[in-house]
Design a protein around this motif. Structure first.
Motif, PDB file in Angstrom:
ATOM      1  N   GLU A  65      72.482 -74.323  -7.443  1.00 29.29           N
ATOM      2  CA  GLU A  65      72.836 -75.593  -8.066  1.00 29.29           C
ATOM      3  C   GLU A  65      72.422 -75.534  -9.526  1.00 29.29           C
ATOM      4  N   LYS A  66      72.707 -76.563 -10.276  1.00 29.20           N
ATOM      5  CA  LYS A  66      72.329 -76.594 -11.684  1.00 29.20           C
ATOM      6  C   LYS A  66      70.810 -76.583 -11.841  1.00 29.20           C
ATOM      7  N   LYS A  67      70.360 -76.249 -13.027  1.00 34.92           N
ATOM      8  CA  LYS A  67      68.934 -76.206 -13.326  1.00 34.92           C
ATOM      9  C   LYS A  67      68.323 -77.601 -13.174  1.00 34.92           C
ATOM     10  N   PRO A  68      67.278 -77.720 -12.359  1.00 31.93           N
ATOM     11  CA  PRO A  68      66.611 -79.015 -12.227  1.00 31.93           C
ATOM     12  C   PRO A  68      65.941 -79.410 -13.545  1.00 31.93           C
ATOM     13  N   GLU A  69      66.125 -80.640 -13.943  1.00 30.52           N
ATOM     14  CA  GLU A  69      65.520 -81.120 -15.187  1.00 30.52           C
ATOM     15  C   GLU A  69      64.185 -81.806 -14.945  1.00 30.52           C
ATOM     16  N   LYS A  70      63.922 -82.170 -13.729  1.00 32.01           N
ATOM     17  CA  LYS A  70      62.707 -82.923 -13.412  1.00 32.01           C
ATOM     18  C   LYS A  70      61.941 -82.234 -12.287  1.00 32.01           C
ATOM     19  N   PHE A  71      61.314 -83.023 -11.469  1.00 28.48           N
ATOM     20  CA  PHE A  71      60.455 -82.553 -10.380  1.00 28.48           C
ATOM     21  C   PHE A  71      61.242 -81.792  -9.320  1.00 28.48           C
ATOM     22  N   HIS A  72      60.754 -80.625  -8.937  1.00 30.58           N
ATOM     23  CA  HIS A  72      61.410 -79.773  -7.947  1.00 30.58           C
ATOM     24  C   HIS A  72      60.994 -80.110  -6.513  1.00 30.58           C
ATOM     25  N   GLY A  73      59.973 -80.960  -6.345  1.00 26.94           N
ATOM     26  CA  GLY A  73      59.496 -81.283  -5.003  1.00 26.94           C
ATOM     27  C   GLY A  73      58.415 -80.344  -4.511  1.00 26.94           C
ATOM     28  N   VAL A  74      57.909 -79.471  -5.384  1.00 28.62           N
ATOM     29  CA  VAL A  74      56.857 -78.508  -5.027  1.00 28.62           C
ATOM     30  C   VAL A  74      55.846 -78.482  -6.169  1.00 28.62           C
ATOM     31  N   THR A  75      54.565 -78.395  -5.827  1.00 31.75           N
ATOM     32  CA  THR A  75      53.548 -78.182  -6.847  1.00 31.75           C
ATOM     33  C   THR A  75      52.728 -76.955  -6.480  1.00 31.75           C
ATOM     34  N   PHE A  76      52.144 -76.349  -7.496  1.00 36.12           N
ATOM     35  CA  PHE A  76      51.237 -75.225  -7.329  1.00 36.12           C
ATOM     36  C   PHE A  76      49.875 -75.685  -7.831  1.00 36.12           C
ATOM     37  N   ALA A  77      48.803 -75.011  -7.435  1.00 34.80           N
ATOM     38  CA  ALA A  77      47.475 -75.449  -7.862  1.00 34.80           C
ATOM     39  C   ALA A  77      46.618 -74.266  -8.296  1.00 34.80           C
ATOM     40  N   ILE A  78      45.842 -74.520  -9.331  1.00 37.27           N
ATOM     41  CA  ILE A  78      44.794 -73.612  -9.786  1.00 37.27           C
ATOM     42  C   ILE A  78      43.498 -74.372  -9.559  1.00 37.27           C
ATOM     43  N   ASN A  79      42.693 -73.922  -8.620  1.00 38.31           N
ATOM     44  CA  ASN A  79      41.422 -74.576  -8.345  1.00 38.31           C
ATOM     45  C   ASN A  79      40.324 -73.824  -9.071  1.00 38.31           C
ATOM     46  N   VAL A  80      39.496 -74.573  -9.794  1.00 40.42           N
ATOM     47  CA  VAL A  80      38.457 -73.988 -10.631  1.00 40.42           C
ATOM     48  C   VAL A  80      37.080 -74.323 -10.075  1.00 40.42           C
ATOM     49  N   ASP A  81      36.052 -73.767 -10.715  1.00 37.22           N
ATOM     50  CA  ASP A  81      34.693 -73.826 -10.177  1.00 37.22           C
ATOM     51  C   ASP A  81      33.855 -75.011 -10.631  1.00 37.22           C
ATOM     52  N   SER A  82      34.325 -75.785 -11.615  1.00 31.76           N
ATOM     53  CA  SER A  82      33.531 -76.920 -12.087  1.00 31.76           C
ATOM     54  C   SER A  82      34.445 -77.975 -12.700  1.00 31.76           C
ATOM     55  N   ALA A  83      33.918 -79.175 -12.818  1.00 29.70           N
ATOM     56  CA  ALA A  83      34.679 -80.256 -13.442  1.00 29.70           C
ATOM     57  C   ALA A  83      35.004 -79.922 -14.895  1.00 29.70           C
ATOM     58  N   GLU A  84      34.056 -79.334 -15.603  1.00 28.61           N
ATOM     59  CA  GLU A  84      34.262 -78.968 -17.003  1.00 28.61           C
ATOM     60  C   GLU A  84      35.369 -77.928 -17.150  1.00 28.61           C
ATOM     61  N   GLU A  85      35.487 -77.058 -16.160  1.00 27.20           N
ATOM     62  CA  GLU A  85      36.498 -76.005 -16.228  1.00 27.20           C
ATOM     63  C   GLU A  85      37.919 -76.565 -16.139  1.00 27.20           C
ATOM     64  N   VAL A  86      38.094 -77.730 -15.525  1.00 30.05           N
ATOM     65  CA  VAL A  86      39.411 -78.366 -15.509  1.00 30.05           C
ATOM     66  C   VAL A  86      39.836 -78.633 -16.946  1.00 30.05           C
ATOM     67  N   ASP A  87      38.947 -79.241 -17.732  1.00 27.07           N
ATOM     68  CA  ASP A  87      39.256 -79.578 -19.122  1.00 27.07           C
ATOM     69  C   ASP A  87      39.501 -78.317 -19.953  1.00 27.07           C
ATOM     70  N   GLN A  88      38.644 -77.308 -19.791  1.00 30.98           N
ATOM     71  CA  GLN A  88      38.785 -76.057 -20.544  1.00 30.98           C
ATOM     72  C   GLN A  88      40.098 -75.355 -20.202  1.00 30.98           C
ATOM     73  N   THR A  89      40.430 -75.344 -18.924  1.00 27.44           N
ATOM     74  CA  THR A  89      41.664 -74.697 -18.475  1.00 27.44           C
ATOM     75  C   THR A  89      42.882 -75.423 -19.027  1.00 27.44           C
ATOM     76  N   MET A  90      42.851 -76.735 -19.005  1.00 29.01           N
ATOM     77  CA  MET A  90      43.977 -77.505 -19.535  1.00 29.01           C
ATOM     78  C   MET A  90      44.128 -77.306 -21.041  1.00 29.01           C
ATOM     79  N   ASP A  91      43.024 -77.151 -21.761  1.00 33.22           N
ATOM     80  CA  ASP A  91      43.113 -76.861 -23.194  1.00 33.22           C
ATOM     81  C   ASP A  91      43.855 -75.549 -23.424  1.00 33.22           C
ATOM     82  N   ALA A  92      43.516 -74.518 -22.649  1.00 38.25           N
ATOM     83  CA  ALA A  92      44.175 -73.211 -22.778  1.00 38.25           C
ATOM     84  C   ALA A  92      45.644 -73.300 -22.384  1.00 38.25           C
TER      85      ALA A  92
END
Length: 143
Positions: A65-92
């Motif tokens: 089908e055509k390229k989806p422009e929005k949500f595909h109905g699936v998410t992936f996750a990167i789980n990190v070791d600390s609350a601070e690492e969420v912020d650091q990872t998102m910055d990168a």
């Protein structure tokens, strides 16, 4: 009985070089399996691969089908070791060119979470769960 195992996830890429470049900008290193038409990244527990979406659809025996422009109905996750690492990872991730969908925030379940979209609108969560248990490779065992 089907083994309860997920060993490889493939994202069908509409623009493989562009999507490959994004994941490389995250600092992810490709494996020797990669080629000009296929990118493979070894993660802590599951291989993540990128393959041209037309070829993936053909391989599965479906019509693309055509390229989806929005949500595909699936998410992936990167789980990190600390609350601070969420912020650091998102910055990168932001620096690599992702679209930030939800800035890091404390979650009602006691952790910290954020969401981003890669250049082809594949949705990823970055999360810290205080009860998560990882093996020596970093693969999640339970949460």
């Amino acid at each position: 009985m089907v083994k309860q195992r997920i060993s490889l996830i493939t994202i069908g890429a509409f623009d493989l070089p562009m999507l490959r470049s994004f994941y490389q900008k995250l600092g992810w290193v490709e494996t020797a399996f990669s080629s000009d038409s296929y990118a493979a990244f070894q993660t802590a527990g599951v291989m993540l691969t990128l393959f041209p979406v037309e070829e993936l659809a053909n391989d599965a025996g479906i019509t693309l089908e055509k390229k989806p422009e929005k949500f595909h109905g699936v998410t992936f996750a990167i789980n990190v070791d600390s609350a601070e690492e969420v912020d650091q990872t998102m910055d990168a991730i932001k620096e690599a060119g992702a679209t930030i969908l939800r800035k890091p925030s404390d979650a009602f379940w006691g952790g910290r979470t954020a969401y981003f979209a890669d250049p082809e609108n594949n949705i990823w969560e970055v999360a810290w769960n205080p009860s998560a248990v990882f093996d020596e490779r970093g693969a999640m065992l339970t949460f």
